[in-house]
Design a protein around this motif. Structure first.
Motif, short mmCIF file in Angstrom:
data_model
loop_
_atom_site.label_atom_id
_atom_site.label_comp_id
_atom_site.label_asym_id
_atom_site.label_seq_id
_atom_site.Cartn_x
_atom_site.Cartn_y
_atom_site.Cartn_z
N ASP A 1 0.87 -1.11 0.02
CA ASP A 1 0.13 -0.06 -0.08
C ASP A 1 1.11 1.30 -0.02
O ASP A 1 0.60 2.21 -0.88
N ILE A 2 1.90 1.02 0.82
CA ILE A 2 2.94 2.30 1.11
C ILE A 2 4.11 1.67 0.68
O ILE A 2 4.59 0.86 1.20
N SER A 3 5.00 2.29 -0.20
CA SER A 3 6.36 1.91 -0.67
C SER A 3 7.29 3.28 -0.16
O SER A 3 7.05 4.32 -0.48
N ILE A 4 8.56 2.80 0.61
CA ILE A 4 9.46 3.68 1.22
C ILE A 4 10.85 3.14 0.42
O ILE A 4 11.46 2.28 0.68
N LEU A 5 11.20 4.26 -0.64
CA LEU A 5 12.45 3.64 -1.21
C LEU A 5 13.39 4.67 -1.46
O LEU A 5 13.11 6.02 -1.13
N PRO A 6 14.88 4.12 -1.43
CA PRO A 6 15.96 5.20 -1.60
C PRO A 6 15.84 6.17 -2.86
O PRO A 6 15.37 5.40 -3.95
N THR B 1 6.08 -1.97 -7.40
CA THR B 1 5.67 -2.49 -6.04
C THR B 1 4.09 -2.59 -5.54
O THR B 1 3.80 -2.94 -5.00
N GLY B 2 3.41 -1.77 -6.89
CA GLY B 2 2.12 -1.60 -6.86
C GLY B 2 1.65 -0.93 -5.78
O GLY B 2 0.39 -1.01 -5.46
N CYS B 3 2.22 0.15 -5.30
CA CYS B 3 1.78 0.85 -4.06
C CYS B 3 1.04 1.97 -4.68
O CYS B 3 0.81 2.38 -5.78
N SER B 4 0.10 2.91 -3.74
CA SER B 4 -0.83 3.87 -4.13
C SER B 4 -0.28 5.13 -3.38
O SER B 4 -0.54 6.32 -3.94
N ILE B 5 0.58 4.98 -2.49
CA ILE B 5 1.43 6.11 -1.99
C ILE B 5 2.87 5.66 -1.97
O ILE B 5 3.25 4.57 -1.40
N ALA B 6 3.84 6.62 -2.12
CA ALA B 6 5.24 6.47 -1.96
C ALA B 6 5.74 7.49 -1.20
O ALA B 6 5.24 8.72 -1.09
N ILE B 7 7.07 7.08 -0.59
CA ILE B 7 7.68 8.02 0.21
C ILE B 7 9.05 7.85 -0.25
O ILE B 7 9.75 6.66 0.15
N PRO B 8 9.93 8.93 -0.51
CA PRO B 8 11.37 8.58 -0.83
C PRO B 8 12.20 8.86 0.57
O PRO B 8 11.74 9.79 1.55
N TYR B 9 13.35 8.03 0.67
CA TYR B 9 14.06 8.39 1.70
C TYR B 9 15.44 8.04 1.45
O TYR B 9 15.82 8.04 0.12
N HIS B 10 16.59 7.92 2.16
CA HIS B 10 17.88 7.88 1.98
C HIS B 10 18.52 8.92 0.97
O HIS B 10 19.04 8.55 0.03
#
Length: 217
Positions: free
Chosen positions: A151-156, A176-185
């Motif tokens: 549902d939520i993907s957090i990727l560098p 990844t099939g997510c509807s919400i993404a968060i970038p990090y790293h």
């Protein structure tokens, strides 16, 4: 939608589970506002991911730690009580303190000297607050991302040690099939806010909402 997730710096997240009521940290690093962890997830053994100094800042009497088996020697230098540790390998699942956890691959395809596949470093898919959250760890775009279905993907964002470009991070996120993404790293050793803004713009054209969290550092 993602207000239960806070970004500290690098791959360090503080995630608040409502039911069960838990504080979860990933790869503690740059910890200043210390809050005792119920659960700590470690992705690999690099100093900014498995930091004894930072783990100890959030370590409590009842803290449980999930860590790849390849990191056993290093984590045992920090945590003497093996009963506090769950060792996991790629493809394995466990449940700790009521949180379902699955270890998924995390590795470099191009920059293999940093995170080679043979090291068996991991990312995690956890279910928290009714959402399946993918925490990618240090990785480039890899075929196994097709099996995430989060549902939520957090990727560098990279592009020095992890992804090779913002476009690659976008492509990986879509997989990844997510509807919400968060970038990090990004913003410390690699990548910057302009990369995050480009990532957001490109993904939102694909119908994926992007939340750019402000690092607490």
């Amino acid at each position: 939608m993602t207000n239960f997730i806070k970004w500290i710096t690098q791959a360090c997240l503080r995630i608040k589970s409502e039911e069960p009521s838990l504080i979860i940290y990933t790869d503690p690093f740059g910890i200043e506002n210390e809050e005792e962890a119920d659960l700590i997830l470690i992705t690999h053994d690099h100093y900014d991911h498995l930091s004894g100094e930072n783990i100890k800042k959030v370590l409590g009497t009842n803290t449980q730690i999930v860590v790849p088996l390849v990191c056993k020697e290093k984590i045992m230098e920090v945590i003497e009580d093996e009963n506090k540790i769950t060792f996991i390998e790629v493809g394995q699942s466990c449940e700790v303190k009521g949180i379902p956890i699955r270890a998924v691959p995390a590795y470099n395809v191009v920059k293999t000297k940093y995170h080679p596949k043979k090291k068996k470093y991991v990312g995690y898919v956890i279910t928290v607050n009714g959402k399946k959250v993918y925490i990618a760890g240090d990785t480039e775009e890899i075929p196994e991302m097709e099996d995430i279905n989060s549902d939520i993907s957090i990727l560098p964002l990279g592009q020095t040690y992890t992804m090779n470009s913002v476009n690659e991070a976008v492509s990986a996120t879509i997989k990844t099939g997510c509807s919400i993404a968060i970038p990090y790293h990004f913003g410390t050793y690699e990548g910057n806010m302009e990369d995050a803004k480009k990532y957001k713009k490109l993904l939102e054209k694909k119908g994926i909402t992007v939340n750019i969290l402000q690092s607490e550092k």
